[in-house]
Design a protein around this motif. Sequence first.
Motif, PDB file in Angstrom:
ATOM      1  N   PRO A  13       0.788  -1.235   0.000  1.00 28.85           N
ATOM      2  CA  PRO A  13       0.000   0.000   0.000  1.00 28.85           C
ATOM      3  C   PRO A  13       0.823   1.289   0.000  1.00 28.85           C
ATOM      4  O   PRO A  13       1.986   1.308   0.403  1.00 28.85           O
ATOM      5  CB  PRO A  13      -0.817  -0.093   1.284  1.00 28.85           C
ATOM      6  N   GLU A  39       7.363  -5.127  -2.751  1.00 22.11           N
ATOM      7  CA  GLU A  39       6.905  -4.877  -4.115  1.00 22.11           C
ATOM      8  C   GLU A  39       7.507  -5.858  -5.118  1.00 22.11           C
ATOM      9  O   GLU A  39       6.868  -6.216  -6.112  1.00 22.11           O
ATOM     10  CB  GLU A  39       7.214  -3.436  -4.520  1.00 22.11           C
ATOM     11  N   SER A  64       8.529   4.573  -4.191  1.00 22.96           N
ATOM     12  CA  SER A  64       9.714   4.090  -3.472  1.00 22.96           C
ATOM     13  C   SER A  64       9.837   2.570  -3.608  1.00 22.96           C
ATOM     14  O   SER A  64      10.941   2.027  -3.607  1.00 22.96           O
ATOM     15  CB  SER A  64       9.668   4.485  -2.003  1.00 22.96           C
ATOM     16  N   ARG A 180       0.165   2.579  19.680  1.00 20.39           N
ATOM     17  CA  ARG A 180       1.598   2.557  19.350  1.00 20.39           C
ATOM     18  C   ARG A 180       2.322   3.675  20.097  1.00 20.39           C
ATOM     19  O   ARG A 180       3.410   3.485  20.653  1.00 20.39           O
ATOM     20  CB  ARG A 180       1.748   2.726  17.826  1.00 20.39           C
ATOM     21  N   ASP A 254       5.173  -3.916  12.013  1.00 17.94           N
ATOM     22  CA  ASP A 254       4.857  -5.243  11.469  1.00 17.94           C
ATOM     23  C   ASP A 254       5.009  -5.254   9.946  1.00 17.94           C
ATOM     24  O   ASP A 254       5.623  -6.170   9.385  1.00 17.94           O
ATOM     25  CB  ASP A 254       3.464  -5.720  11.902  1.00 17.94           C
ATOM     26  N   GLY A 255       4.477  -4.224   9.276  1.00 20.62           N
ATOM     27  CA  GLY A 255       4.646  -4.166   7.815  1.00 20.62           C
ATOM     28  C   GLY A 255       6.116  -4.105   7.449  1.00 20.62           C
ATOM     29  O   GLY A 255       6.582  -4.765   6.508  1.00 20.62           O
ATOM     30  N   SER A 256       6.848  -3.343   8.228  1.00 15.10           N
ATOM     31  CA  SER A 256       8.277  -3.170   7.962  1.00 15.10           C
ATOM     32  C   SER A 256       9.056  -4.464   8.184  1.00 15.10           C
ATOM     33  O   SER A 256       9.865  -4.875   7.350  1.00 15.10           O
ATOM     34  CB  SER A 256       8.803  -2.052   8.863  1.00 15.10           C
ATOM     35  N   ASN A 282       0.567  -3.679  14.897  1.00 12.49           N
ATOM     36  CA  ASN A 282      -0.863  -3.316  14.911  1.00 12.49           C
ATOM     37  C   ASN A 282      -1.642  -4.034  13.815  1.00 12.49           C
ATOM     38  O   ASN A 282      -2.808  -3.744  13.575  1.00 12.49           O
ATOM     39  CB  ASN A 282      -1.035  -1.784  14.789  1.00 12.49           C
ATOM     40  N   VAL A 284      -1.607  -3.771  10.726  1.00 11.82           N
ATOM     41  CA  VAL A 284      -1.931  -2.996   9.512  1.00 11.82           C
ATOM     42  C   VAL A 284      -0.776  -2.076   9.113  1.00 11.82           C
ATOM     43  O   VAL A 284       0.138  -1.828   9.896  1.00 11.82           O
ATOM     44  CB  VAL A 284      -3.194  -2.106   9.706  1.00 11.82           C
ATOM     45  N   ASP A 286      -0.550   1.107   9.076  1.00 10.25           N
ATOM     46  CA  ASP A 286      -1.305   2.235   9.616  1.00 10.25           C
ATOM     47  C   ASP A 286      -0.957   3.554   8.923  1.00 10.25           C
ATOM     48  O   ASP A 286      -1.835   4.356   8.622  1.00 10.25           O
ATOM     49  CB  ASP A 286      -0.989   2.324  11.119  1.00 10.25           C
ATOM     50  N   SER A 287       0.317   3.767   8.674  1.00  8.66           N
ATOM     51  CA  SER A 287       0.785   5.077   8.202  1.00  8.66           C
ATOM     52  C   SER A 287       0.281   5.421   6.799  1.00  8.66           C
ATOM     53  O   SER A 287       0.346   6.582   6.400  1.00  8.66           O
ATOM     54  CB  SER A 287       2.314   5.123   8.196  1.00  8.66           C
TER      55      SER A 287
HETATM   56  C1  LIG Z   1       9.503   0.270  -0.131  1.00 12.89           C
HETATM   57  C2  LIG Z   1       8.333   1.010   0.430  1.00 12.89           C
HETATM   58  N1  LIG Z   1       7.096   0.561   0.173  1.00 12.89           N
HETATM   59  C3  LIG Z   1       6.019   1.223   0.673  1.00 12.89           C
HETATM   60  C4  LIG Z   1       6.187   2.349   1.419  1.00 12.89           C
HETATM   61  C5  LIG Z   1       4.991   3.137   1.937  1.00 12.89           C
HETATM   62  N2  LIG Z   1       4.825   2.984   3.377  1.00 12.89           N
HETATM   63  C6  LIG Z   1       5.288   3.901   4.273  1.00 12.89           C
HETATM   64  S1  LIG Z   1       4.937   3.518   5.841  1.00 12.89           S
HETATM   65  C7  LIG Z   1       4.135   2.116   5.365  1.00 12.89           C
HETATM   66  C8  LIG Z   1       3.440   1.235   6.362  1.00 12.89           C
HETATM   67  C9  LIG Z   1       4.350   0.677   7.393  1.00 12.89           C
HETATM   68  O1  LIG Z   1       3.623  -0.278   8.127  1.00 12.89           O
HETATM   69  P1  LIG Z   1       4.118  -0.777   9.536  1.00 12.89           P
HETATM   70  O2  LIG Z   1       5.571  -1.083   9.491  1.00 12.89           O
HETATM   71  O3  LIG Z   1       3.215  -1.872   9.955  1.00 12.89           O
HETATM   72  O4  LIG Z   1       3.961   0.488  10.468  1.00 12.89           O
HETATM   73  P2  LIG Z   1       2.616   1.303  10.861  1.00 12.89           P
HETATM   74  O5  LIG Z   1       2.408   2.283   9.774  1.00 12.89           O
HETATM   75  O6  LIG Z   1       1.497   0.331  11.015  1.00 12.89           O
HETATM   76  O7  LIG Z   1       2.981   1.951  12.169  1.00 12.89           O
HETATM   77  C10 LIG Z   1       4.168   1.950   3.982  1.00 12.89           C
HETATM   78  C11 LIG Z   1       3.577   0.801   3.250  1.00 12.89           C
HETATM   79  C12 LIG Z   1       7.510   2.772   1.665  1.00 12.89           C
HETATM   80  N3  LIG Z   1       7.791   3.860   2.403  1.00 12.89           N
HETATM   81  N4  LIG Z   1       8.546   2.092   1.150  1.00 12.89           N
END
Ligand SMILES: Cc1ncc(C[n+]2csc(CCOP(=O)(O)OP(=O)(O)O)c2C)c(N)n1
Length: 373
Positions: A13, A39, A64, A180, A254-256, A282, A284, A286-287
């Motif tokens: 996302p 990606e 990115s 968070r 978590d996404g990271s 979380n 998701v 979220d950001s």
């Molecule tokens: C390579 C890359 N893909 C997508 C993004 C866009 N992006 C920025 S923050 C984020 C979400 C991060 O999720 P998480 O690590 O779960 O942290 P949260 O936002 O839930 O605190 C995304 C997808 C990015 N910055 N870099």
Amino acid sequence: LTKNGIDFFAGVPDSLLKNFLAVLSFENQSIKHHICANEGAAIALATGYHLATGKTPLVYMQNSGLGNAVNPLFSLSHQAVYGIPLILLIGWRGAPGTQDEPQHMAMGAKTLDILAALAIPATVFDGTCQDSDLLVSRAIASMRSSSSAVALLCREGTFAQPQNKKLPGNSTQLSYNLSREEAIEAILAQLSGEEAVICTTGYTAREIYGQRENRKATHARDFLNAGAMGHVSQIALGIALAQPDREVICLDGDGSVIMHMGTLATIGQAHPDNLKHIVLNNGVHDSVGGQLTAGFSIDMQQIALASGYRLSLKCERKEELSEAIQLLLQSKQLSFLEIRTHAGARENLPRPPKDFSTSKGQFMEFLKTSPLR
Ligand SMILES: Cc1ncc(C[n+]2csc(CCOP(=O)(O)OP(=O)(O)O)c2C)c(N)n1
């Protein structure tokens, strides 16, 4: 897109695509949709779908994420390799002529050049576009005739907010009573002051910045990995290995962590005893709009243990947090803590200053001059 027979969507996302992604998440049972770890993985997943069905998949991402996708775009789907027809729907952060965060400006300026280098024709969309049906149909026709990728590059405001629809919530989230930011506040409260804190992309970086401001504390101990999502734990590992007598705290999402989860094995193999890895989970992204991750479907505590972390903890309740942080900080070995939180951030979160080179200088000075344990 669906009028043109597109029924498979995969990607990571982006905030510029969040209204599009909201529609994907609640409409049309005949659509297949997978939110991917990164990606590049999305390009490969879409390639598999094409090989099995002959259909054209769509891969969405923030620009990115092109960085993660470049390898399979050159070495797998490129016309000179397997020639896989793909639609790339890309959120164009840092587009020329716009003001954006520093981490987006260099990629924003070069996005068209990167697509050109990949021989991927791009059609640009924005909120004023009147003939999107025609432009999309044309792009798809050209892609099918050349059997390669095309890009739909979306500037801010391309997608209107869907009317009268709510994002499907993640019901598990409701059972976590921590936010968070509360978790970050509790962690900072227990640090001695000499730890280096390496912080992931998105709201986490803004919240740690805000919390330091609230405490009138220096920002020099924090390194904010504003852009290179998924790489925060390796930055922390690099510091921990170079300064074995400094406690290094990695604040991950978590996404990271899922984006480049293989790096946990590298950390476990190196197992520096001064590295403490915290994942604020979380469930998701979220950001960028709250799209689901696999965060609540996997057992991070066990994954860390199996990767070679010596201690692995999990905290699900506010009441347990202080003790969990204490155990983590007292540990003399490579340790991991998953903290489950609900999603959401406060409205008025501050943004760290845009002068990243000054912040880097202050952080390096801190590492050079502050006492080690
Ligand atoms: C390579 C890359 N893909 C997508 C993004 C866009 N992006 C920025 S923050 C984020 C979400 C991060 O999720 P998480 O690590 O779960 O942290 P949260 O936002 O839930 O605190 C995304 C997808 C990015 N910055 N870099």
